[in-house]
Write an enzyme that holds these catalytic residues in place. Sequence first.
Site, short mmCIF file in Angstrom:
data_model
loop_
_atom_site.label_atom_id
_atom_site.label_comp_id
_atom_site.label_asym_id
_atom_site.label_seq_id
_atom_site.Cartn_x
_atom_site.Cartn_y
_atom_site.Cartn_z
N GLU A 116 -3.18 -4.63 -51.02
CA GLU A 116 -3.72 -5.27 -52.23
C GLU A 116 -2.58 -5.80 -53.06
OE1 GLU A 116 -6.34 -3.07 -54.89
OE2 GLU A 116 -7.47 -2.35 -53.16
N GLU A 128 -6.50 4.42 -52.54
CA GLU A 128 -5.76 4.83 -53.73
C GLU A 128 -6.03 6.25 -54.20
OE1 GLU A 128 -6.31 1.81 -56.71
OE2 GLU A 128 -5.20 0.35 -55.51
C1 GCO Z 1 -7.49 -0.88 -57.04
C2 GCO Z 1 -8.69 -1.18 -56.62
C3 GCO Z 1 -9.42 -2.33 -57.09
C4 GCO Z 1 -9.09 -2.90 -58.43
C5 GCO Z 1 -7.79 -3.66 -58.45
C6 GCO Z 1 -7.43 -4.25 -59.78
O1 GCO Z 1 -7.09 -0.83 -55.93
O2 GCO Z 1 -7.10 -0.48 -58.09
O3 GCO Z 1 -8.65 -1.21 -55.25
O4 GCO Z 1 -10.68 -1.77 -57.09
O5 GCO Z 1 -10.09 -3.75 -58.79
O6 GCO Z 1 -6.75 -2.84 -58.07
O7 GCO Z 1 -7.31 -3.27 -60.74
#
Ligand code: GCO
Length: 441
Positions: A350, A166
């Site tokens: 994710e 990200e």
């Molecule tokens: C994200 C992160 C995670 C977070 C999840 C929820 O990708 O933002 O990879 O670390 O915990 O997204 O906010």
Amino acid sequence: MQFQRSDFPEDFLFGVATSSYQIEGHGFGGAGRTHWDDFAATPGNVVRAEHGARACDHYHRYEEDLDLVQAAGFDCYRFSTSWARVMPDGKTPNQEGLDFYDRLTDAMLERGIKPCATLYHWELPSPLADLGGWRNGDIAKWFGDYTETIMGRVGDRMYSVAPINEPWCVAWLSHFLGHHAPGLRDIRAATRAMHHVLLAHGTAIQTMRGLGMSNLGGVFNLEWASPADDSPEAAEKAALYDSIYNRWFLGGVFNGEYPANVLAGVEQHMPQGWQDDFATITAPVDWCGLNYYTRKLIKPDNTPWPSLDEAEGPLPKTFMDWEIYPDGLYKFLKRTKEDYTGDLPLFVTENGMAAPDKLTNGACEDPDRIAFLSAHAAQIQKAIAQGVPVGGYYMWSLLDNYEWALGYEKRFGLVHVDFETLERTPKSSYHALKGALRALT
Ligand code: GCO
């Protein structure tokens, strides 16, 4: 679950994701201090000043956790390696840290799980933060050295690797909005971080190619931006949000360009010679990962550029207060293929939701999460039916864990964690997934 394995193409991969600082227990194994430890120790930044020193103690309990991944029937485990564990000062290898990832990798392989690594999920070693962290262009080289060290040890056994989780969060969330470490609110710092994070990505890809590795990708978090009303001002602001959040990073890596509506405001802050860096930034990758959670409604306000005001949305929300908008996942899969990646495989790296999950008589019922995952899986199926090459769906997250500035109360896990006893209890969503993912006979 309203889906099962047989609803997807035969080689489609199901996975579950975690990250090092959020679960490992950073206090163990000789790991070095990170800018998250510093951020959390500064009152007001993190709920109850919670930090990752113990977290889920995955450092000691990884075998039990991987047993859970295996028993659910997941093909892949997306985990991250911590820079500060591998190199406590950011530059010098720590054998204990390397040994840990070696053990972790073998433990996955022993269970038939494909290791899918991320090299940076936000725990910058503090000594590198002292040197300016993501503001300093040298970080690409430091990151390349770290990549060489960790992948030199476990790279021969990885199924897939992405350098940076990200980039928007690394850059904008952390250097412009100040919500994540290092907590800066500075347009120049943010601009430099937005560029250097992609330069580090490309440098790491080249480093891993040099090690003979394949199946390398990038992981981007995308948020659908809708105008809050029909005015041209709202449309313009939503487009700016889309460019800062989504298009800057995808455009840089896949098209070798940044969106004009952002560049117009930040070009004066870019490091010298930035255009030349696209040769590295666009180093070819083998797949593209999308992290998707929600959308935002953007208001037509008069706030100074590039501030953006969000309106309260009408859709049902998760415990994060994020609207549930599965359509956005379909739209992004389609648009990413059309505008950026063409025939390259896409992965949903994710997707998941937080809920105030509780144990009752030793069980944890989370029907909302089952509905959430089912609804998003349906959007992935829709995209595949329309010819988008989606190769896998990874859920966030295996365990309840450290949700950054929001501490431990936002539970994203398929498995409940009691943060006093560290006991793991699979939630009903875990059991439902296990049923859905059962191997076909
Ligand atoms: C994200 C992160 C995670 C977070 C999840 C929820 O990708 O933002 O990879 O670390 O915990 O997204 O906010």
